[in-house]
Design a protein around this motif. Structure first.
Motif, PDB file in Angstrom:
ATOM      1  N   TYR A 125       0.832  -1.198   0.000  1.00  9.87           N
ATOM      2  CA  TYR A 125       0.000   0.000   0.000  1.00  9.87           C
ATOM      3  C   TYR A 125       0.869   1.251   0.000  1.00  9.87           C
ATOM      4  O   TYR A 125       1.905   1.315   0.680  1.00  9.87           O
ATOM      5  CB  TYR A 125      -0.893   0.036   1.244  1.00  9.87           C
ATOM      6  N   ALA A 167      -5.345   4.904   1.980  1.00 12.02           N
ATOM      7  CA  ALA A 167      -4.225   4.254   1.296  1.00 12.02           C
ATOM      8  C   ALA A 167      -4.622   3.874  -0.122  1.00 12.02           C
ATOM      9  O   ALA A 167      -5.799   3.771  -0.461  1.00 12.02           O
ATOM     10  CB  ALA A 167      -3.782   3.013   2.067  1.00 12.02           C
ATOM     11  N   LEU A 178      -3.875   0.851  -2.854  1.00 16.48           N
ATOM     12  CA  LEU A 178      -3.297  -0.461  -3.097  1.00 16.48           C
ATOM     13  C   LEU A 178      -2.412  -0.399  -4.335  1.00 16.48           C
ATOM     14  O   LEU A 178      -2.865  -0.013  -5.410  1.00 16.48           O
ATOM     15  CB  LEU A 178      -4.401  -1.503  -3.299  1.00 16.48           C
ATOM     16  N   ASP A 236      -6.209  -6.688  -1.990  1.00 18.44           N
ATOM     17  CA  ASP A 236      -6.676  -5.647  -1.075  1.00 18.44           C
ATOM     18  C   ASP A 236      -7.298  -6.303   0.166  1.00 18.44           C
ATOM     19  O   ASP A 236      -8.322  -6.992   0.081  1.00 18.44           O
ATOM     20  CB  ASP A 236      -7.702  -4.750  -1.761  1.00 18.44           C
ATOM     21  N   ARG A 266      -8.256  -4.622   2.999  1.00 11.32           N
ATOM     22  CA  ARG A 266      -8.814  -3.638   3.922  1.00 11.32           C
ATOM     23  C   ARG A 266     -10.198  -3.982   4.459  1.00 11.32           C
ATOM     24  O   ARG A 266     -10.546  -3.580   5.574  1.00 11.32           O
ATOM     25  CB  ARG A 266      -8.808  -2.255   3.262  1.00 11.32           C
TER      26      ARG A 266
END
Length: 346
Positions: free
Chosen positions: A41, A112, A114, A119, A121
């Motif tokens: 990230y 952030a 990627l 990903d 998150r």
């Protein structure tokens, strides 16, 4: 034989030079840690299109599951070796996926981009407010202490003096900044970062709010607190918007920056006074590692009152061996450097 990973970028910034650096970085870590990095990230100002010419590339590698034996040490060597090779200043960090999922995150989750990998998150919770506040309260100390030269292992003395009372910017320009061509310039990046860190800590402690960037912290400080320090933090952040992180050549602009630097000492001392109270409260609450951190930090700053040594003395009877040991070390450190203060220079 392990199959080579294909180097691709999932996300791109608006700067093609930055994208070229990111492509090279992904290729290098893929060779150094094949199959081990779940995601990369970009965080900070480059991720939010708020970067200035001297902004770092803030990159976080998320390693799959937990770190393997020796992996963190290898990453530290990788980070040290990579810095001089980049056209852009790099700020590299590594974190284990399991830790992120267990403890939560703030900036990486909310602010952030990627760059490569999967990903993660949606699986990462927002860090609980108490843990976030603790993190934010400890952050400004790093910037305060490294601005001030002193004998090795000597604690800071409270109240602080300017980093350099005779300097045009009172010593807050103690670190040079690097541009994308590798040139070094007189800079005030540390001043901006410290102001934003103190704003972030105040918003977390007093308003109970997470903030996700420098700009968000400054705006939230006005929205939720709007106290005597809000104009100072806003002026320092505005200086970044006008001049990047370089000290301006124009005399009038430098005078404006000097005025902000002149007030910064009072802001630092105000923060450290509140930090003392926060640390004393931390000695008796939370996880053992949080209490140990507070006891250690109370040995890093020599407060003039008797309450700090008395609180550390009480810890010498604590049932936790780690806490007793750190309290003893802090008391010894404070005793070694106890003495007459140098007169303050206004």
């Amino acid at each position: 034989m392990m199959e080579e990973e294909e180097v691709t970028l999932v996300g791109l910034t608006e700067d093609m030079g930055v994208n070229a650096t990111l492509f090279g970085f992904v290729g290098l870590y893929s060779m150094m840690f094949p199959g081990r990095v779940a995601a990369c990230y970009l965080v900070g100002s480059h991720a939010t299109s708020e970067a200035v010419g001297e902004s770092d590339l803030d990159l976080t590698l998320v390693f799959k599951d937990t770190f393997l034996p020796g992996e963190e040490a290898r990453f530290e060597r990788f980070r040290t070796a990579l810095g001089p090779l980049s056209r852009h200043p790099l700020d590299l960090n590594a974190v284990a996926e399991a830790r992120l999922i267990a403890q939560g995150e703030v900036n990486l989750k909310q602010n952030a981009l990627l760059i490569a990998g999967e990903d993660l998150r949606e699986r990462i919770p927002l860090m609980p407010l108490e843990a976030w506040t603790r993190h934010c309260m400890h952050q400004p100390y790093r910037f305060i202490e490294r601005a001030r030269a002193r004998p090795e292992d000597a604690p800071l003395r409270f109240p602080l003096e300017y980093p350099d009372a005779r300097g045009e910017l009172y010593g807050y320009d103690y670190r040079e900044v690097m541009d994308a061509q590798g040139g070094l310039h007189r800079g005030f990046k540390e001043l901006v970062t410290l102001a934003c860190r103190m704003a972030t800590a105040a918003v977390a402690l007093d308003a109970g709010r997470h903030t996700f960037s420098k700009r968000d912290a400054i705006q939230a400080h006005r929205e939720h607190l709007h106290d005597e320090w809000t104009p100072l933090y806003e002026a320092i952040f505005a200086s970044r918007q006008r001049w990047g992180y370089r000290v301006p050549e124009d005399a009038q602009a430098r005078a404006s920056l000097r005025a902000a630097c002149e007030r910064m000492l009072d802001a630092e001392n105000t923060f450290l006074a509140r930090y003392r109270d926060y640390l004393l409260a931390e000695l008796t609450r939370g996880r053992i590692e949080d209490r140990v951190m507070a006891a250690r930090r109370l040995g890093d700053i020599a407060y003039p009152d008797a309450e700090v040594p008395l609180a550390l003395q009480r810890l010498l009877e604590d049932p936790e061996p780690a806490l007793r040991e750190v309290a003893r070390e802090s008391l010894e450190r404070l005793a070694r450097y106890r003495g007459d203060r140098v007169s303050s220079v206004a």
